[in-house]
Design a protein around this motif. Sequence first.
Motif, PDB file in Angstrom:
ATOM      1  N   MET A  14       0.035  -7.577   4.507  1.00 32.38           N
ATOM      2  CA  MET A  14      -1.043  -6.524   4.636  1.00 32.38           C
ATOM      3  C   MET A  14      -1.258  -6.951   2.845  1.00 32.38           C
ATOM      4  N   ASN A  15      -2.342  -6.140   2.459  1.00 35.88           N
ATOM      5  CA  ASN A  15      -1.916  -6.425   0.965  1.00 35.88           C
ATOM      6  C   ASN A  15      -2.925  -4.970   0.759  1.00 35.88           C
ATOM      7  N   ILE A  16      -2.867  -4.230   0.269  1.00 35.53           N
ATOM      8  CA  ILE A  16      -3.292  -3.096   0.230  1.00 35.53           C
ATOM      9  C   ILE A  16      -3.716  -2.501  -1.411  1.00 35.53           C
ATOM     10  N   LEU A  17      -4.997  -1.639  -1.845  1.00 34.87           N
ATOM     11  CA  LEU A  17      -4.700  -1.586  -3.294  1.00 34.87           C
ATOM     12  C   LEU A  17      -4.987  -0.272  -3.664  1.00 34.87           C
ATOM     13  N   PHE A  18      -4.191   0.669  -3.990  1.00 36.13           N
ATOM     14  CA  PHE A  18      -4.372   1.835  -4.010  1.00 36.13           C
ATOM     15  C   PHE A  18      -5.304   2.116  -5.317  1.00 36.13           C
ATOM     16  N   ILE A  19      -6.199   3.433  -5.046  1.00 36.81           N
ATOM     17  CA  ILE A  19      -7.567   3.201  -6.118  1.00 36.81           C
ATOM     18  C   ILE A  19      -6.924   4.838  -6.585  1.00 36.81           C
ATOM     19  N   ALA A  20      -6.804   5.595  -7.567  1.00 31.23           N
ATOM     20  CA  ALA A  20      -5.531   6.452  -8.350  1.00 31.23           C
ATOM     21  C   ALA A  20      -7.133   7.014  -9.141  1.00 31.23           C
ATOM     22  N   ARG A  21      -6.853   8.617  -9.626  1.00 31.33           N
ATOM     23  CA  ARG A  21      -7.303   8.871 -10.820  1.00 31.33           C
ATOM     24  C   ARG A  21      -7.102   8.249 -12.587  1.00 31.33           C
ATOM     25  N   THR A  55      14.352  15.256   8.801  1.00 30.81           N
ATOM     26  CA  THR A  55      14.367  14.828  10.423  1.00 30.81           C
ATOM     27  C   THR A  55      12.933  14.911   9.659  1.00 30.81           C
ATOM     28  N   ALA A  56      11.623  15.979   9.547  1.00 32.02           N
ATOM     29  CA  ALA A  56      10.519  14.872   9.793  1.00 32.02           C
ATOM     30  C   ALA A  56       9.291  15.178   8.346  1.00 32.02           C
ATOM     31  N   TYR A  57       9.996  15.027   7.614  1.00 30.25           N
ATOM     32  CA  TYR A  57       9.606  14.744   6.510  1.00 30.25           C
ATOM     33  C   TYR A  57      10.078  14.334   4.957  1.00 30.25           C
ATOM     34  N   THR A  58      10.149  12.822   5.306  1.00 31.89           N
ATOM     35  CA  THR A  58      10.730  12.305   4.375  1.00 31.89           C
ATOM     36  C   THR A  58       9.546  11.089   3.797  1.00 31.89           C
ATOM     37  N   TRP A  59       9.465  10.275   2.881  1.00 35.94           N
ATOM     38  CA  TRP A  59       8.596   9.619   2.574  1.00 35.94           C
ATOM     39  C   TRP A  59       8.509   8.394   3.488  1.00 35.94           C
ATOM     40  N   ASN A  60      10.449   7.620   4.077  1.00 32.26           N
ATOM     41  CA  ASN A  60       9.957   7.017   5.149  1.00 32.26           C
ATOM     42  C   ASN A  60       8.896   6.780   6.642  1.00 32.26           C
ATOM     43  N   GLU A  61       9.086   8.675   6.499  1.00 35.01           N
ATOM     44  CA  GLU A  61       8.457   8.616   7.822  1.00 35.01           C
ATOM     45  C   GLU A  61       6.391   8.634   7.308  1.00 35.01           C
ATOM     46  N   ALA A  62       6.525   9.160   6.120  1.00 36.08           N
ATOM     47  CA  ALA A  62       4.670   9.238   5.672  1.00 36.08           C
ATOM     48  C   ALA A  62       4.690   7.656   5.727  1.00 36.08           C
ATOM     49  N   GLY A  63       5.352   6.682   5.344  1.00 37.40           N
ATOM     50  CA  GLY A  63       5.241   5.250   4.878  1.00 37.40           C
ATOM     51  C   GLY A  63       4.546   4.993   6.644  1.00 37.40           C
ATOM     52  N   ARG A  64       5.676   5.139   7.699  1.00 36.48           N
ATOM     53  CA  ARG A  64       5.787   4.683   8.118  1.00 36.48           C
ATOM     54  C   ARG A  64       4.299   4.696   9.203  1.00 36.48           C
ATOM     55  N   GLN A  65       3.154   6.491   9.031  1.00 33.74           N
ATOM     56  CA  GLN A  65       2.460   6.699   9.413  1.00 33.74           C
ATOM     57  C   GLN A  65       1.333   6.228   9.080  1.00 33.74           C
ATOM     58  N   THR A  66       1.585   5.842   8.310  1.00 37.54           N
ATOM     59  CA  THR A  66       0.073   5.186   6.563  1.00 37.54           C
ATOM     60  C   THR A  66       0.413   4.072   7.109  1.00 37.54           C
ATOM     61  N   LEU A  67       1.448   3.236   7.804  1.00 38.60           N
ATOM     62  CA  LEU A  67       1.237   2.135   8.049  1.00 38.60           C
ATOM     63  C   LEU A  67       0.142   1.496   9.171  1.00 38.60           C
ATOM     64  N   THR A  68       0.385   3.221  10.332  1.00 36.90           N
ATOM     65  CA  THR A  68       0.532   3.001  12.168  1.00 36.90           C
ATOM     66  C   THR A  68      -1.245   3.350  11.278  1.00 36.90           C
ATOM     67  N   ALA A  69      -1.944   4.010  10.698  1.00 38.49           N
ATOM     68  CA  ALA A  69      -3.206   4.518  10.329  1.00 38.49           C
ATOM     69  C   ALA A  69      -3.897   3.110   9.672  1.00 38.49           C
ATOM     70  N   TYR A  70      -3.376   2.444   8.766  1.00 36.23           N
ATOM     71  CA  TYR A  70      -3.642   1.545   8.687  1.00 36.23           C
ATOM     72  C   TYR A  70      -3.947   0.357   9.275  1.00 36.23           C
ATOM     73  N   LEU A  96       8.913  -1.567   4.436  1.00 37.46           N
ATOM     74  CA  LEU A  96       8.078  -2.442   5.245  1.00 37.46           C
ATOM     75  C   LEU A  96       7.439  -3.822   5.406  1.00 37.46           C
ATOM     76  N   GLY A  97       7.974  -4.067   4.466  1.00 37.22           N
ATOM     77  CA  GLY A  97       7.007  -5.336   4.309  1.00 37.22           C
ATOM     78  C   GLY A  97       5.489  -5.395   3.472  1.00 37.22           C
ATOM     79  N   ILE A  98       4.714  -3.901   3.080  1.00 42.31           N
ATOM     80  CA  ILE A  98       3.819  -4.252   2.902  1.00 42.31           C
ATOM     81  C   ILE A  98       3.052  -4.581   1.335  1.00 42.31           C
ATOM     82  N   THR A  99       2.559  -5.004   0.536  1.00 41.43           N
ATOM     83  CA  THR A  99       1.831  -5.607  -0.233  1.00 41.43           C
ATOM     84  C   THR A  99       1.497  -4.475  -1.205  1.00 41.43           C
ATOM     85  N   VAL A 100       1.825  -3.251  -2.121  1.00 44.01           N
ATOM     86  CA  VAL A 100       0.933  -2.839  -2.369  1.00 44.01           C
ATOM     87  C   VAL A 100       0.414  -2.707  -4.314  1.00 44.01           C
TER      88      VAL A 100
END
Length: 361
Positions: free
Chosen positions: A1-8, A338-353, A32-36
């Motif tokens: 999966m190829n993701i483009l981040f748009i930043a300011r 337990t709840a607020y690591t960047w790894n957890e944020a990455g997993r939740q973001t991938l689920t959204a994708y 997680l194997g995603i290209t960004v």
Amino acid sequence: MNILFIARNSIESLSGGDKIQILNTKSALERLGITVTISNVPVPDLSGINIVHVFNPSQISTVPLRAARAAGIPVVVSTIHWDMREYYRAMFTVNRAFFSIKPPQYLRHYAVSQFKALLYNYIWNPRILRTLREVFHYADLLLPNSNAEAELLIRDFGTAKERIVPVVNGFDAAIAKNATAGQFKKEHNLGDFILCAGRIEYRKNQLALIEALMDEPYPLVFIGRPFDPGYMALCTTLGKRRGKTLFIDHMDQQQLFNAYRDARVHALVSWYETPGLSSLEAGSVGTNLVVTRGGCTKEYFGENAYYCEPNDLASIKNAVRQAWDKPKSDSLSKHITTAYTWNEAGRQTLTAYQQVNTPKQ
């Protein structure tokens, strides 16, 4: 999966919470194997992109979003949104301090700051809301940092609940693990102290923290670059008058975590936070937290922090006293790690994708 981040467009030159979120979300997704790819240009190349992910949408052009929709590419937005009207109105009140504190060139600073307050209240904030409404129109999914922020999106923009997927903010667990106790104290000849890490600006409300602690004995350390010269002048002038107040312009992340480790209390008394990356970082190494009630702080920290009203000096002082008097415990750090690591944020973001990604034909 190829993701483009748009930043300011200022992402390379100006630090901020959104930049930390972008870089750490990118790293977590790549694990997680995603290209960004990160882009801050008006017309990015969309070739081979599966999803466009926008950060800090109030400062983003809708041109790449329209192009993505025209090409059939899903758009996801990390909203980073809160109602700023109370904070913007408070700028007028804060500006009165130029006449009581009288920093160097206070009349010029006052005139510039009053102009900014007028601009933010009557031009900038309405423009932000219009921009957000337009950006959200092109989005397939919105990713707020909390359920509280999700409720604001529904209230302020009429967003359908099914288009919202909350994704937590996080902290760098590897850097936190390597934090060295005692090093920051030794370098700066400090005993126990209160730390406030973050850009020096109206929203972070550092002036109120200094005012609230004017007669208190606690050493006070600020780490962060100034965003507004007039506000910085207020803070440094009052800090010098108070004594026991140190301003440090910038530190790399490992040095900053050393400071978090050594601080007895970390205080972030902003007008609002979602929830405040520095609070997450400080709490991850067990430092007692004082945080604003504004924003989604209660959702993140629960009963593991001391809360204050940003416009009430007595409230700030009482919260700091309580946090100072309580011994550190590991309940806060366990909760955050337990709840607020960047790894957890990455997993939740991938689920959204995965909800919006469909294979290209």
